[in-house]
Design a protein around this motif. Structure first.
Motif, PDB file in Angstrom:
ATOM      1  N   UNK A  96     -10.574  -6.741  -7.235  1.00  0.00           N
ATOM      2  CA  UNK A  96     -10.771  -5.675  -8.211  1.00  0.00           C
ATOM      3  C   UNK A  96     -11.306  -4.419  -7.554  1.00  0.00           C
ATOM      4  N   UNK A  97     -11.845  -3.500  -8.373  1.00  0.00           N
ATOM      5  CA  UNK A  97     -12.407  -2.253  -7.837  1.00  0.00           C
ATOM      6  C   UNK A  97     -13.574  -2.537  -6.889  1.00  0.00           C
ATOM      7  N   UNK A  98     -13.717  -1.696  -5.876  1.00  0.00           N
ATOM      8  CA  UNK A  98     -14.690  -1.942  -4.818  1.00  0.00           C
ATOM      9  C   UNK A  98     -16.132  -2.055  -5.321  1.00  0.00           C
ATOM     10  N   UNK A 132      -4.842   3.000  -7.366  1.00  0.00           N
ATOM     11  CA  UNK A 132      -6.172   2.504  -7.079  1.00  0.00           C
ATOM     12  C   UNK A 132      -6.076   1.331  -6.110  1.00  0.00           C
ATOM     13  N   UNK A 133      -6.907   1.356  -5.079  1.00  0.00           N
ATOM     14  CA  UNK A 133      -6.955   0.247  -4.132  1.00  0.00           C
ATOM     15  C   UNK A 133      -7.642  -0.949  -4.773  1.00  0.00           C
ATOM     16  N   UNK A 134      -7.113  -2.112  -4.483  1.00  0.00           N
ATOM     17  CA  UNK A 134      -7.701  -3.360  -4.959  1.00  0.00           C
ATOM     18  C   UNK A 134      -8.401  -4.019  -3.768  1.00  0.00           C
ATOM     19  N   UNK A 135      -9.668  -4.287  -3.934  1.00  0.00           N
ATOM     20  CA  UNK A 135     -10.447  -4.964  -2.901  1.00  0.00           C
ATOM     21  C   UNK A 135     -10.518  -6.449  -3.236  1.00  0.00           C
ATOM     22  N   UNK A 178     -11.023  -7.529   2.258  1.00  0.00           N
ATOM     23  CA  UNK A 178     -10.187  -6.387   2.597  1.00  0.00           C
ATOM     24  C   UNK A 178      -9.585  -5.760   1.361  1.00  0.00           C
ATOM     25  N   UNK A 179      -8.429  -5.121   1.537  1.00  0.00           N
ATOM     26  CA  UNK A 179      -7.730  -4.499   0.419  1.00  0.00           C
ATOM     27  C   UNK A 179      -6.332  -5.090   0.306  1.00  0.00           C
ATOM     28  N   UNK A 180      -5.810  -5.052  -0.912  1.00  0.00           N
ATOM     29  CA  UNK A 180      -4.455  -5.517  -1.187  1.00  0.00           C
ATOM     30  C   UNK A 180      -3.762  -4.490  -2.077  1.00  0.00           C
ATOM     31  N   UNK A 181      -2.435  -4.510  -2.065  1.00  0.00           N
ATOM     32  CA  UNK A 181      -1.658  -3.551  -2.853  1.00  0.00           C
ATOM     33  C   UNK A 181      -1.643  -3.885  -4.334  1.00  0.00           C
ATOM     34  N   UNK A 182      -1.643  -5.181  -4.651  1.00  0.00           N
ATOM     35  CA  UNK A 182      -1.649  -5.600  -6.049  1.00  0.00           C
ATOM     36  C   UNK A 182      -2.427  -6.902  -6.170  1.00  0.00           C
ATOM     37  N   UNK A 183      -2.913  -7.152  -7.362  1.00  0.00           N
ATOM     38  CA  UNK A 183      -3.708  -8.351  -7.604  1.00  0.00           C
ATOM     39  C   UNK A 183      -2.871  -9.613  -7.415  1.00  0.00           C
ATOM     40  N   UNK A 184      -3.499 -10.630  -6.861  1.00  0.00           N
ATOM     41  CA  UNK A 184      -2.862 -11.935  -6.727  1.00  0.00           C
ATOM     42  C   UNK A 184      -3.055 -12.762  -7.992  1.00  0.00           C
ATOM     43  N   UNK A 185      -4.117 -12.492  -8.736  1.00  0.00           N
ATOM     44  CA  UNK A 185      -4.465 -13.240  -9.939  1.00  0.00           C
ATOM     45  C   UNK A 185      -4.714 -12.282 -11.108  1.00  0.00           C
TER      46      UNK A 185
END
Length: 144
Positions: free
Chosen positions: A54-56, A1-4, A81-88
């Motif tokens: 999180x989810x878009x 799942x893409x993280x926005x 934008x989108x990221x590969x994994x959550x920063x927080x």
């Protein structure tokens, strides 16, 4: 799942005190947990700086609610934008009350409060992520 993700800033309509910010953080924790969002809220000189990920669909909905909120004005998206994994991943809504720069060239400055900021979000988010991880070294690369 893409993280926005989205990073925005705004100006409070009234002076921010601990009660007001605490109420916002408590509401954010409840809503973000329900919606699968994580991030942080930073306040400085009656400005808000908030990062959400999180989810878009839930993220876009939350941003539209925040943008219409009457507690603030001058809402401006600084980065998204989108990221590969959550920063927080563990912060339903972390609150960063004060962040003392660790060195002279710290990315944490007040440039994001300018009326038309030109903000490089990568070092700013890196500094906040490092704070969230209690000083561990964190590297965040630009998302193209």
């Amino acid at each position: 799942m893409e993280i926005y993700f989205a990073l925005y800033r705004s100006k409070a309509k009234c002076h921010l005190n601990a009660d007001i910010v605490g109420s916002i953080v408590r509401t954010s924790i409840r809503n973000n947990k329900r919606d699968g969002l994580t991030g942080f809220l930073h306040t400085d000189q009656d400005h808000f700086l908030q990062y959400l990920e999180g989810p878009q669909d839930p993220l876009m909905h939350r941003l539209s609610v925040i943008q219409r909120d009457l507690k603030h004005y001058n809402f401006m998206i600084l980065a998204d934008g989108t990221i590969d994994e959550r920063l927080f991943p563990d912060w339903d809504m972390g609150q960063i009350k004060f962040l003392q720069p660790q060195h002279q060239n710290s990315a944490i400055d007040t440039g994001w409060m300018r009326p038309n900021p030109d903000v490089d979000a990568v070092p700013l988010l890196s500094a906040f992520a490092a704070h969230a991880l209690q000083g561990e070294h964190v590297t965040i690369t630009a998302i193209s």
